[in-house]
Motif scaffolding. Structure first.
Motif, PDB file in Angstrom:
ATOM      1  N   THR A 268       0.847  -1.193   0.000  1.00 40.87           N
ATOM      2  CA  THR A 268       0.000   0.000   0.000  1.00 40.87           C
ATOM      3  C   THR A 268       0.880   1.239   0.000  1.00 40.87           C
ATOM      4  O   THR A 268       2.044   1.197   0.427  1.00 40.87           O
ATOM      5  CB  THR A 268      -0.929   0.044   1.233  1.00 40.87           C
ATOM      6  OG1 THR A 268      -0.130   0.010   2.421  1.00 40.87           O
ATOM      7  CG2 THR A 268      -1.891  -1.128   1.239  1.00 40.87           C
ATOM      8  N   GLY A 269       0.318   2.340  -0.501  1.00 47.20           N
ATOM      9  CA  GLY A 269       1.003   3.626  -0.441  1.00 47.20           C
ATOM     10  C   GLY A 269       2.071   3.831  -1.481  1.00 47.20           C
ATOM     11  O   GLY A 269       2.785   4.835  -1.436  1.00 47.20           O
ATOM     12  N   LEU A 270       2.206   2.911  -2.450  1.00 43.62           N
ATOM     13  CA  LEU A 270       3.252   3.022  -3.464  1.00 43.62           C
ATOM     14  C   LEU A 270       2.629   2.927  -4.850  1.00 43.62           C
ATOM     15  O   LEU A 270       1.837   2.020  -5.125  1.00 43.62           O
ATOM     16  CB  LEU A 270       4.291   1.911  -3.299  1.00 43.62           C
ATOM     17  CG  LEU A 270       5.099   1.922  -2.004  1.00 43.62           C
ATOM     18  CD1 LEU A 270       5.918   0.639  -1.892  1.00 43.62           C
ATOM     19  CD2 LEU A 270       6.030   3.138  -1.952  1.00 43.62           C
ATOM     20  N   ASP A 271       2.998   3.840  -5.735  1.00 41.37           N
ATOM     21  CA  ASP A 271       2.545   3.776  -7.124  1.00 41.37           C
ATOM     22  C   ASP A 271       3.434   2.790  -7.890  1.00 41.37           C
ATOM     23  O   ASP A 271       4.376   2.208  -7.345  1.00 41.37           O
ATOM     24  CB  ASP A 271       2.591   5.169  -7.748  1.00 41.37           C
ATOM     25  CG  ASP A 271       1.682   5.300  -8.974  1.00 41.37           C
ATOM     26  OD1 ASP A 271       1.123   4.270  -9.416  1.00 41.37           O
ATOM     27  OD2 ASP A 271       1.536   6.423  -9.489  1.00 41.37           O
ATOM     28  N   HIS A 272       3.155   2.647  -9.181  1.00 45.00           N
ATOM     29  CA  HIS A 272       3.766   1.612 -10.008  1.00 45.00           C
ATOM     30  C   HIS A 272       5.297   1.589  -9.894  1.00 45.00           C
ATOM     31  O   HIS A 272       5.884   0.560  -9.557  1.00 45.00           O
ATOM     32  CB  HIS A 272       3.346   1.853 -11.459  1.00 45.00           C
ATOM     33  CG  HIS A 272       3.735   0.766 -12.404  1.00 45.00           C
ATOM     34  ND1 HIS A 272       3.132  -0.474 -12.426  1.00 45.00           N
ATOM     35  CD2 HIS A 272       4.684   0.734 -13.383  1.00 45.00           C
ATOM     36  CE1 HIS A 272       3.674  -1.220 -13.369  1.00 45.00           C
ATOM     37  NE2 HIS A 272       4.618  -0.508 -13.965  1.00 45.00           N
TER      38      HIS A 272
END
Length: 294
Positions: A268-272
């Motif tokens: 969670t909390g991280l983009d690609h």
């Protein structure tokens, strides 16, 4: 633990046929030590995503206790598909590094792995880690013996690569037709898939990795870990969920005692790209797999 790093070519086909090598100054003596091979993403075409994208992950990993079991780490570059519309670095039709079409990408990855296996004699004692389309390529390595007849005479199939003990797919693309269909409202997605694989959707299906008879293709595979962030804005959870289901249908179990294990790690909390830009969570997952295999 101290490591030295260098970038070396594994082929003379183009300027991108190289890899970054991280070797321990005092190699582990245990027969249970293991190699890591990382495959960059970038939609098969992005010139700004390189083998260096795993640097943060490697830095976190090498400061942890699993580093003592690592015999070497290689992060691969490979020829890219055309990207003539790139806003700052458009590809030229005369550049052999940026006009690749399937199966050129997987041929390069297999060539790099065979180069390493021949030089360092680690056989199947390695973990493949692939991000985004790198995850596709990682599973294509394991799928190598299961290609359709249209690829029987390709150079990729002639490379005698031993598949890995484990694969970690990170923010991966596993089923190309459903991927393009999901993002039909965004032409870029179809565009980069067509640049990489052509317009024949039968080829997309053949190149996909969700529905494979792994018993026939990847007989010695022991573990698959699917890593995906719920906050990835480029590849939704539909792709990892598709792969997870397909693995289960092929007999992979999600219990620790299974002969062929599957795990799903939701971040969670991280983009690609933030998954590798940060690297800490990914390093933790890799460390756990090293622990189970050593």
């Amino acid at each position: 633990m101290s490591f030295t790093s260098t970038t070396i070519p594994y082929s003379t086909l183009s300027s991108l046929n190289n890899l970054t090598l991280h070797l321990p100054t005092s190699p582990p003596q245990s027969a249970q030590s293991i190699w890591l091979i990382c495959i960059r993403g970038g939609a098969w075409c992005d010139p700004f995503i390189t083998s260096a994208c795993f640097d943060a992950t490697i830095k976190h990993l090498l400061s942890s206790s699993p580093a003592s079991h690592i015999s070497g780490i290689a992060s691969l570059n490979y020829r890219l598909s055309p990207y003539p519309s790139h806003p700052t670095d458009p590809s030229s039709p005369h550049d052999p590094a940026r006009n690749a079409k399937h199966p050129d990408h997987i041929t390069d990855v297999l060539t790099a792995i065979l180069f390493l296996q021949d030089k360092y004699k680690f056989g199947d004692r390695y973990i493949l880690i692939g991000h985004s389309c790198g995850a596709t390529l990682a599973f294509q390595v394991a799928k190598k013996r299961y290609w359709g007849k249209q690829y029987e005479s390709t150079e990729a199939l002639e490379l005698n690569v031993e598949p890995p003990l484990a694969i970690i797919g990170v923010e991966g693309i596993y089923d190309l037709p459903t991927f393009v269909s999901e993002y039909a409202h965004e032409p870029f997605y179809r565009g980069f898939v067509e640049h990489a694989f052509g317009r024949d959707e039968a080829v997309w299906k053949e190149a996909s990795v969700a529905d494979v008879d792994w018993e026939e293709s990847w007989t010695d595979g022991r573990e698959v870990v699917i890593v995906h962030s719920e906050d990835d804005k480029l590849v939704s959870l539909k792709q990892p969920e598709r792969m997870w289901k397909a693995l289960g249908e092929r007999g992979w179990k999600d219990d620790e005692g299974a002969e062929r294990r599957r795990r799903f790690v939701k971040l969670t909390g991280l983009d690609h790209d933030e998954v590798w830009e940060d690297g800490k969570a990914l390093a933790g997952v890799i460390g756990e797999v090293i622990g189970r295999l050593t």
